[in-house]
Design a protein around this motif. Structure first.
Motif, PDB file in Angstrom:
ATOM      1  N   TYR A  29       0.830  -1.205   0.000  1.00  0.00           N
ATOM      2  CA  TYR A  29       0.000   0.000   0.000  1.00  0.00           C
ATOM      3  C   TYR A  29       0.866   1.257   0.000  1.00  0.00           C
ATOM      4  N   PHE A  30       1.851   1.323   0.894  1.00  0.00           N
ATOM      5  CA  PHE A  30       2.684   2.513   0.974  1.00  0.00           C
ATOM      6  C   PHE A  30       3.627   2.637  -0.227  1.00  0.00           C
ATOM      7  N   ALA A  31       4.048   1.503  -0.795  1.00  0.00           N
ATOM      8  CA  ALA A  31       4.849   1.568  -2.025  1.00  0.00           C
ATOM      9  C   ALA A  31       4.019   2.127  -3.177  1.00  0.00           C
ATOM     10  N   SER A  32       2.738   1.767  -3.227  1.00  0.00           N
ATOM     11  CA  SER A  32       1.862   2.321  -4.267  1.00  0.00           C
ATOM     12  C   SER A  32       1.641   3.808  -4.064  1.00  0.00           C
ATOM     13  N   LEU A  33       1.523   4.230  -2.801  1.00  0.00           N
ATOM     14  CA  LEU A  33       1.393   5.660  -2.530  1.00  0.00           C
ATOM     15  C   LEU A  33       2.635   6.429  -2.986  1.00  0.00           C
ATOM     16  N   LEU A  34       3.815   5.874  -2.706  1.00  0.00           N
ATOM     17  CA  LEU A  34       5.053   6.523  -3.130  1.00  0.00           C
ATOM     18  C   LEU A  34       5.151   6.592  -4.652  1.00  0.00           C
ATOM     19  N   LEU A  35       4.773   5.488  -5.313  1.00  0.00           N
ATOM     20  CA  LEU A  35       4.799   5.470  -6.770  1.00  0.00           C
ATOM     21  C   LEU A  35       3.799   6.458  -7.350  1.00  0.00           C
TER      22      LEU A  35
END
Length: 619
Positions: A73-79
Motif C-alpha cells: 500500500y505505501f509503495a503504491s502511494l510513493l509510486l
C-alpha cells in the motif's frame, strides 16, 4: 478522417496509464485502510460493551493483515507521488506545451493582432532566443523553433484561418492516440531484452502459474482450503453418537495441521507441561500421529482458557500462543466445510451433527463443553460461578437488577463497577434469539397427498434475548390479560419477509476467537418418532432480521397424521437448539367416479360429431 495510433516517443502516456491504475487500486484500499478493522453487532443501547472486550481481537486482526499488504500500500502511494510529479514536471516544461500550440501566446500577442504586430514581436524574440546568441543551447533552439512556427502560422493567411477555426495551422487533423508504452520499451537497443522478458512471462511463468493453480485446486474440496485427504479422514472416523472429545480427536487428524506444526524437542516437552495443567486429563489418543497430540492439547488449553504465560517451564510461549491461534482459526473452516458436511450430508448422523455444531460454538466462544454459557459475557470468570449463578443467559436476563447485583457483587466475587455491570447486562440482553413459525407451502387445495412433495417453510425472525424473554414471560402467564399481552406483543412484531442481496448475518461477539465471524444458524428437519434426519441440514448465513428456509421432501405413503420436528441451532453462541414440532395429515388421492368418466366421453363424442358435420357443410 481516420484516426492514427502512434507510439509516444516521449513516454508520457505510460505515466498517465500508470496513474490511472494506481488510483483504481489506492481508492478502495484507502477506504478499507481507514475503515475499522473490526465491526461489531451492537444491540440497542449497547454502549461500549462490544468494543472494550474485543480490543485484543482488534489488535490481532490488524496484525494478521501482515506487513506485505501494508508495504504494498505505501509503495503504491510513493509510486503515485512520483508519477504525479513526473506528469506535472512534463506538463510545465517546454515539451509539454507542444500539445497546446498557441502562436499568439508564443509571440506574446492578443487574439486578432495585426501582421505588423506579429513581425515586430518576431524580431524582438528572435534577438533574444536566436541559437547564435546562446551558443547552441538545446532549450533555446527549441524555443526559437516554436517562435518561427508561430510566425509562419500568423503571417500566412490560410494557416492563420485554419488555426482560428480548427486549432491547427494545417487545418482539421485526424484523431491521434498514443500507445501507453514506456519509452525504453520501444527503443531499438532493448529489443532482445524485451523479447526475452516476454518469452519468460508468457511462455514460462504464466503456464506455470496456471498449472500450479489447477494442481492446488485439485487438492482442496472447497474455497476454504479443506484438503480432500482430511475429508476422507472425517468420513472414515465418522459414526453415530460421536462425543465432542472424539470429534476433537478426529479434527486433530486433519493434514492441514501437519504442515503447520514444526516443534523442537524442548517445545514438545512444553506440550506435556500444558497437558498436565488441565483440570481433567483428556481421553487416551486413538490416532497416533505425532502432530495430533499437539493440536489436541492446544485446543483443550484454549477451551479451558489456560494462560500459557502462567505455566512455568514453557519454552518459547509466544510461539506456542501464535500456533494455538492458527490452529483455532483453521479449525473453524475444517468444522464448517469438512466435518459438518460429512456428518450431516454424507452420513446423516443427528447426534454427531449436533455435537459438531456444539464444538464450533465452543471454538468461537472459547469455552469447554462442561463450562457455563455465562462465560461468553464480559467480566464473568470461572470463580464467580457459584451455586447462585443462573444456568443460562436467558435465566440471567430474567433476573431482576437487584438479583443480578446480589449475585455479581457478593463476598465471594470481586466487586464489579457500575460500568462493568452495565456492560454485562447489556450484552446478555443483546444476545440473539429466534421466533420460529412453520407453515406448508401447498398448491393442491391445501391437501397433502400420499407420496407427493411436501414444502415446509420455516419462517425465522431474529430478536434479542430480552425481547424473547418478554414474549415467553407473557405467554407463560396464566391470566387472560397476560395471554392477550403476549399476542399483542407478537402482533406488534409481525413476520416480514425481507430480501437481502448478499447481506450476511451480524458479526459474532467472540473476543477469544482470533478472526471475525458472522452469525450462522443450522436448520435440521427430523422425523418426530425416531429422530432421524429427513433432509441434510441447511446453514443460514443471511439472517439479519428475518428469513425463510424451505424444506421439500416426499410425503409418506400411509395416509394418516404425521409429525416432524424442526431444530434451529446456532453455531456461534453456546445455546441449546430451539425445537418446534409440526403435524400434517396425509390423505390418499381419490380416483374420479366412473359415471363422471362416461359422461365426459359421451360429451366428447357429441362435440366431435358436431365438428364433423360443420366441416361437411362447409365442403
Amino acid at each position: 478522417m481516420a484516426g492514427q495510433n502512434l507510439f509516444d516517443t516521449e513516454g508520457i502516456t505510460s505515466y498517465y496509464f500508470l496513474l490511472s491504475a494506481l488510483l483504481v487500486y489506492l481508492v478502495p484500499a484507502t477506504y478499507y485502510k481507514l475503515k475499522p478493522a473490526y465491526s461489531y453487532a451492537k444491540p440497542k443501547n449497547s454502549g461500549q460493551a462490544f468494543i472494550k472486550v474485543c480490543l485484543r481481537k482488534v489488535n490481532y486482526i490488524k496484525a494478521r493483515e501482515g506487513s506485505l499488504r501494508t508495504l504494498l500500500y505505501f509503495a503504491s502511494l510513493l509510486l503515485l507521488c512520483l508519477t504525479t510529479w513526473k506528469i506535472y514536471k512534463y506538463d510545465t516544461s517546454v515539451a509539454g506545451e507542444d500539445f497546446l500550440f498557441n502562436p499568439y501566446d508564443i509571440l506574446g500577442l492578443e487574439m486578432g493582432a495585426s501582421t505588423r504586430e506579429v513581425k515586430n514581436a518576431y524580431r524582438k524574440l528572435s534577438k533574444l532566443y536566436h541559437p547564435d546568441v546562446h551558443g547552441g543551447d538545446n532549450t533555446t533552439e527549441t524555443i526559437f523553433f516554436k517562435i518561427v512556427q508561430a510566425y509562419k502560422a500568423l503571417t500566412d493567411e490560410k494557416a492563420r484561418e485554419n488555426w482560428e477555426k480548427y486549432g491547427h495551422p494545417d487545418g482539421p487533423q485526424a484523431a491521434v492516440s498514443f500507445y501507453a508504452v514506456p519509452q525504453w520499451l520501444v527503443e531499438q537497443e532493448n529489443r532482445y531484452i524485451v523479447l526475452g522478458v516476454y518469452f519468460l512471462l508468457f511462455m514460462v511463468l504464466l503456464p506455470f502459474i496456471a498449472a500450479s493453480k489447477w494442481w492446488e485446486a485439485g487438492k482442496y474440496i472447497s474455497s476454504h482450503k479443506v484438503l480432500r485427504h482430511s475429508v476422507v479422514a472425517f468420513y472414515t472416523y465418522a459414526r453415530e453418537n460421536m462425543p465432542i472429545s472424539e470429534l476433537i480427536e478426529t479434527l486433530s487428524a486433519s493434514l492441514e495441521f501437519a504442515s503447520m506444526i514444526s516443534l523442537k524437542a524442548l517445545e514438545q516437552k512444553s506440550i506435556e507441561l500444558i497437558e498436565k495443567s488441565f483440570p481433567q486429563p483428556p481421553d487416551s489418543l486413538k490416532i497416533n500421529a505425532a502432530y495430533c497430540r499437539t493440536v489436541r492439547v492446544l485446543l483443550y488449553a484454549y477451551f479451558y482458557r489456560i494462560d500459557l504465560d502462567n505455566i512455568k517451564g514453557l519454552v518459547n510461549p509466544e510461539k506456542l500462543k501464535e500456533l494455538q491461534m492458527k490452529i483455532v482459526a483453521k479449525s473453524s473452516d475444517l468444522i464448517l466445510h469438512g466435518m459438518l458436511p460429512t456428518l450431516g450430508f454424507g452420513k446423516c448422523y443427528v447426534e454427531s451433527t449436533l455435537n459438531c455444531i456444539k464444538l464450533h460454538q465452543m471454538l468461537l466462544q472459547g469455552v469447554h463443553e462442561t463450562a457455563s454459557p455465562l462465560l461468553m459475557l464480559p467480566h464473568i470468570r470461572k470463580e464467580m460461578l457459584d451455586d447462585r449463578a443462573p444456568p443460562t443467559i436467558a435465566a440471567f436476563v430474567f433476573m431482576s437488577p437487584a438479583e443480578k447485583k446480589s449475585w455479581l457483587n457478593n463476598k465471594n466475587n470481586p466487586l464489579l463497577t457500575s460500568t462493568q455491570f452495565e456492560e454485562t447486562c447489556t450484552l446478555s440482553e443483546g444476545m440473539p434469539a429466534l421466533l420460529i413459525n412453520l407453515k406448508l407451502g401447498l398448491y393442491d387445495n391445501d391437501k397433502v397427498y400420499a407420496e407427493s412433495t411436501v414444502s415446509l417453510i420455516v419462517e425465522l425472525q431474529r430478536v434479542t434475548t430480552k425481547e424473547h424473554a418478554e414474549i415467553q414471560s407473557r405467554k407463560s402467564s396464566l391470566s387472560p390479560e397476560g395471554c392477550a399481552g403476549a399476542e399483542s406483543y407478537v402482533e406488534d412484531r409481525p413476520y416480514k419477509r425481507t430480501k437481502h442481496f448478499g447481506h450476511l448475518s451480524p458479526p459474532v461477539h467472540c473476543p477469544r476467537f482470533p478472526l471475525q465471524k458472522n452469525e450462522g444458524w443450522w436448520a435440521l428437519l427430523l422425523k418426530a418418532k425416531d429422530k432421524k434426519l429427513l433432509l441434510p441440514p441447511k446453514r443460514i448465513e443471511n439472517l439479519v432480521a428475518s428469513t425463510e428456509v424451505l424444506f421439500a421432501f416426499k410425503a409418506p405413503r400411509r395416509p394418516q397424521l404425521h409429525q416432524v420436528e424442526v431444530w434451529i441451532i446456532s453455531d456461534s453462541y453456546v445455546m441449546s437448539p430451539q425445537r418446534q414440532s409440526f403435524s400434517y395429515e396425509v390423505v390418499s388421492k381419490k380416483k374420479a367416479p366412473k359415471e363422471a368418466v362416461e359422461e365426459d366421453t359421451e360429451e366428447e363424442k357429441a362435440s366431435s360429431s358436431e365438428e364433423s358435420a360443420l366441416e361437411s357443410d362447409s365442403d
